[in-house]
Design a protein around this motif. Sequence first.
Motif, PDB file in Angstrom:
ATOM      1  N   GLY A 222     -90.106 -10.748-101.771  1.00  0.00           N
ATOM      2  CA  GLY A 222     -88.981 -11.345-102.485  1.00  0.00           C
ATOM      3  C   GLY A 222     -89.123 -11.005-103.954  1.00  0.00           C
ATOM      4  N   GLN A 287     -77.217 -11.308-101.220  1.00  0.00           N
ATOM      5  CA  GLN A 287     -78.309 -12.139-101.751  1.00  0.00           C
ATOM      6  C   GLN A 287     -78.950 -12.851-100.559  1.00  0.00           C
ATOM      7  OE1 GLN A 287     -77.569 -16.038-103.755  1.00  0.00           O
ATOM      8  NE2 GLN A 287     -78.047 -14.885-105.620  1.00  0.00           N
ATOM      9  N   TYR A 301     -83.204 -16.953-102.076  1.00  0.00           N
ATOM     10  CA  TYR A 301     -83.356 -16.468-103.450  1.00  0.00           C
ATOM     11  C   TYR A 301     -83.108 -17.557-104.475  1.00  0.00           C
ATOM     12  CZ  TYR A 301     -82.462 -13.891-107.741  1.00  0.00           C
ATOM     13  OH  TYR A 301     -82.487 -13.460-109.040  1.00  0.00           O
ATOM     14  N   THR A 315     -79.666  -9.297-104.457  1.00  0.00           N
ATOM     15  CA  THR A 315     -81.023  -8.877-104.090  1.00  0.00           C
ATOM     16  C   THR A 315     -80.934  -7.728-103.091  1.00  0.00           C
ATOM     17  OG1 THR A 315     -81.060 -10.494-102.298  1.00  0.00           O
ATOM     18  CG2 THR A 315     -81.957 -11.204-104.416  1.00  0.00           C
TER      19      THR A 315
END
Length: 490
Positions: A222, A287, A301, A315
């Motif tokens: 992440g 995301q 996230y 992301t």
Amino acid sequence: RPAPPCTFVVFGGGGDLTKRLLVPAIYNLACAGLLDDGFSIVAVDWAELSSDILRAQFHDALQEFVARRGTSATVLRDDIWQWLHTRVTYLRGSFEEAETYDWLAQRVGGGNAVFYLAVAARFFGPIVDNLGTSGLTEEADGAYRRVIVEKPFGHDLKSARELNTRLLGTLRERQIYRIDHYLGKETVQNIMALRFSNGFFEPLWNRQNIDHVQITAAETVGVEKRGRFYEGTGALRDMVPNHLMQLLAMTAMEAPVSFDADAVRDEKSKVLKAIHSLMPEDVVRGQYTAGALAGAPVRGYRDEPDVAPESRTETYVAMKLNIDNWRWAGVPFYLRTGKRLAVRKTEIAIHFRHAPYALFRDTPVERLTPNIMIMHIQPTEGVTMQFGAKIPGPTVRLGGVRMKFDYSEWFSEGPSTGYETLIYDCMTGDATLFQRADNIEAGWRAVQPVLDWCDRPEEAPLCSYAAGSAGPVEADALLARDGRHWLGLT
Ligand code: BG6
């Protein structure tokens, strides 16, 4: 051959990059006998450290690195460490005060020097200005002065241009080494070797034979502790104008007339400039939400540290690009990259066209095994060819088979950090694997339309995907619309 003697000055020398990558790479170069006895490291940073403390930290970092098998040795080589540690000096100082540079000027004297900017991007300009003012960038009596600039190089096209202008106010282009660590990866360098040292790929490498290309850089990690940085950056800026565009350029460029740095970089710029202006419907931003990876739950996230609860930072990004030139007209390049995806995998898949008609009665042409050549960049390194073959037996039945070249099976070279070649090349003056000002700007130009839409959220929708999945379903739709699909992320 060892690189010429050089003082290797690292701004941000107390930081993570230096310990995790630069020092291990330097260690590997020393093991390979590629450093001169006149090599030394000066680490410049703010932190309250001393040369002894820093040496101890480097020692620990190297031990960890060797344990991870980042080198061909299984234990830290004492002879190399003895050689290296006496060559490390720590300078505690501000990047913005003349004193730091006066000290450096004395230390470097009239010799060769590399200044490595392993610092936050806001310091790139000030450090280079200061190097200039103190005379450290002047090359006299055959000595070289070179500056390695880490990413991010700019935040968009305008700021990248401004930074280029600022650096070029002090340095000549040939003194600037803009790093893209993807170009240090063996498998990325191998793309050129594969294409241009063999007779049988290049004749097929065009719109007559290639249906489309997929470039994937999928990560399972992440944002880790980088929430603050990532919030203002996002997957697009972080990965596309630099790493993915370099992969695309290596795959799509014309053969350079030589491996001379400018010849290669001219071709890269040409192909990047030929990217057709992106349309909103060709881009998917996503995301990650909460999900699971390797059986363990993973937070979304927006719940990561230093991330806004309403964050609209992507992301994940997928896009379809067209290259307007004779070789590639009509051949889409699909790019995707994201964090917290199902697997870690970077690869380039060249999808060839089907055979022109179905000779095999029971297998319609669209059911023939797709002919795909996959260049695996990481974590596996190699090349796979997928094609159809007859399944043994009395009737003619076709099945898909794979032929694989695996780097680790063929070559016994120890693994590397990917920075060895880049550091050595800079010390020997070979800029082929570094980005020229126009390469950087061409990468930003290609993604600038998307950055502009992101300023107007209604034009840049944000999709979601569960952590541990293959990405947003909208990214599948991007290809399905063209009758294609992504290679599985497994
Ligand atoms: C960096 C990005 O440039 O590349 C990171 O800032 C990303 O977010 C990394 O994780 C990926 O590099 P690699 O070598 O692990 O593919």
